[in-house]
Write an enzyme that holds these catalytic residues in place. Structure first.
Site, PDB file in Angstrom:
ATOM      1  N   HIS A  63       0.858  -1.184   0.000  1.00  0.00           N
ATOM      2  CA  HIS A  63       0.000   0.000   0.000  1.00  0.00           C
ATOM      3  C   HIS A  63       0.897   1.237   0.000  1.00  0.00           C
ATOM      4  CE1 HIS A  63      -2.662  -2.829   2.224  1.00  0.00           C
ATOM      5  NE2 HIS A  63      -3.621  -2.197   1.620  1.00  0.00           N
ATOM      6  N   ASP A  66       1.917   1.885   3.498  1.00  0.00           N
ATOM      7  CA  ASP A  66       2.882   0.948   4.115  1.00  0.00           C
ATOM      8  C   ASP A  66       4.287   1.528   3.970  1.00  0.00           C
ATOM      9  OD1 ASP A  66       0.781  -0.857   4.356  1.00  0.00           O
ATOM     10  OD2 ASP A  66       1.338  -2.010   2.575  1.00  0.00           O
TER      11      ASP A  66
END
Ligand code: GLT
Ligand code: MN
Length: 397
Positions: A63, A66
């Site tokens: 993501h 992340d």
């Protein structure tokens, strides 16, 4: 304590050619759940990537959030991307999929692309365009859309038709963005889920996604990312879901894990539940020589510490490789082959007549005499076939 055998064993050691991947959020998962705090320390995204490369994964999924906080400055963001690319080059691992986190921030509490608030919908598009740029920078060719907040608890709050229309508008907008920037062969995969975190999510199954795709502007760019756990949450046959995506040429990505049916999203280690269905999913992918990445999306038990995270990774990878070996064994088993031949009950003349309509074929079928009782008398030895499958899985064949 002596190490488990697999730490030193050569057999079932993952290679890059196995095309394994994990979502980095799986190994970064800290064991938090709705009823309890984190049980593991923070792991940096770059350490997650390095660790997965060391375990033999060919690639990873991530993501935007992340890797870099949404609050980071452009400069910080660019530095993070440079660092990630350096780690990827050093450790020989690729990025295959990127996905925009449209669930975590409270602004998405009532949806992103389907929010009632035009400002939230616009912000969701902006955040996703930035994610798409990031994916292009690191070479990730698949963008996954998991609509974790795209749903309702209160039916009166949102028209479901309007929500689907908005979902489509967003997908269309972003597919035009990819083409305008010449990011092809970048493609989109929608990941269905029935509920959780919302009471009901839009596009809850692979079938819903397959129905939605042809209504969009660039259906060729759109596919499905089915997740075993999300199918089994509904009590559906995950193998059939994957098969239908495959058959439609729409299996763009896959999320592998384990799940007891009809429960909350358990996201357990691949192979931890329902081995037989899992075996048939591996068989499907391997028999089809599916060219995609075998990606695990699950997380370590909350009871594990930071070392246990890598035991979880080993477990997923080994389970796949062991099941792949069982598939080869099952396919080559003479008794299973003979039984399947007997069950197939071939008739080339009738098969040709049924394969495609023509007036002559219709005439031939109408003129043919069938004896339904004789057809019913054909023996189908499925008890034996299933037992043989069990015995392959139990390791006695
Ligand atoms: C989240 C979810 C997954 C999705 C991820 C992609 S995030 O962990 O549970 O099923 O694949 O956004
Ligand atoms: Mn998933």
């Amino acid at each position: 304590m002596p190490l488990p055998r697999w730490k030193t064993e050569k057999k079932f050691t993952p290679r890059r050619s196995d095309r394994f991947a994990f979502g980095i959020w799986c190994v970064m998962n800290r064991g938090r759940d709705p009823f309890g705090e984190e049980t593991r320390p923070r792991m940096d995204a770059l350490d997650a990537v390095r660790g997965l490369a060391k375990k033999g994964c060919a690639s990873f999924e991530f993501h935007d959030d992340d890797l870099v906080s949404p609050a980071a400055s452009l400069k910080e963001r660019e530095k993070r991307v440079r660092d990630l690319k350096r780690v990827m080059a050093e450790s020989g691992i690729a990025a295959t999929m990127a996905t925009c986190n449209l669930t975590f921030h409270k602004c998405f509490k009532d949806g992103a692309f389907t929010s009632n608030d035009a400002r939230v919908r616009a912000y969701a598009l902006q955040k996703t365009m930035r994610l798409i740029d990031l994916a292009a920078q690191v070479g990730a060719e698949i963008i996954v859309f998991w609509g974790g907040r795209e749903g309702v608890e209160v039916e009166a709050s949102k028209s479901p038709q309007e929500a689907l229309r908005r979902y489509r508008e967003a997908i269309n907008f972003l597919s035009h963005y990819v083409r305008q920037n010449r990011y092809e062969p970048m493609r989109f995969a929608i990941e269905p889920k029935p509920n959780e975190p919302r009471g009901d999510l839009f596009l809850p199954t692979a079938g819903h996604v397959l129905g939605f795709i042809p209504t969009c502007d660039h259906p060729d760019m759109l596919g499905v990312n089915p997740e075993i756990e999300h199918c089994r949450m509904q009590g559906l046959n995950a193998c059939h879901d994957v098969a239908q995506c495959l058959e439609a040429g729409k299996l763009f990505d896959i999320h592998l894990g384990a799940q007891k049916p009809l429960r909350f999203d358990q996201d357990m280690r691949f192979g931890a539940e329902d081995l037989k269905e899992t075996f048939f999913i591996v068989k499907l992918l391997e028999d089809a020589a599916w060219p995609g990445t075998r990606t695990f999306d699950a997380h370590p038990y909350r009871t594990e510490d930071e070392d246990g995270v890598w035991d979880f990774v080993d477990g997923c990878l080994r389970a796949y490789l062991i099941l792949k070996e069982k598939v080869a064994r099952w396919n080559a088993d003479p008794a299973i082959r003979a039984l399947r031949e007997e069950i197939a009950c071939r008739d080339p003349v009738l098969e040709a007549a049924c394969a495609a309509f023509s007036p002559a074929n219709a005439q031939a079928l109408l003129a043919r005499h069938f004896d339904p009782d004789a057809l019913a008398a054909h023996r189908l030895r499925y008890e034996v076939l299933d037992q043989l499958t069990q015995e392959v899985l139990l390791g006695v064949r």
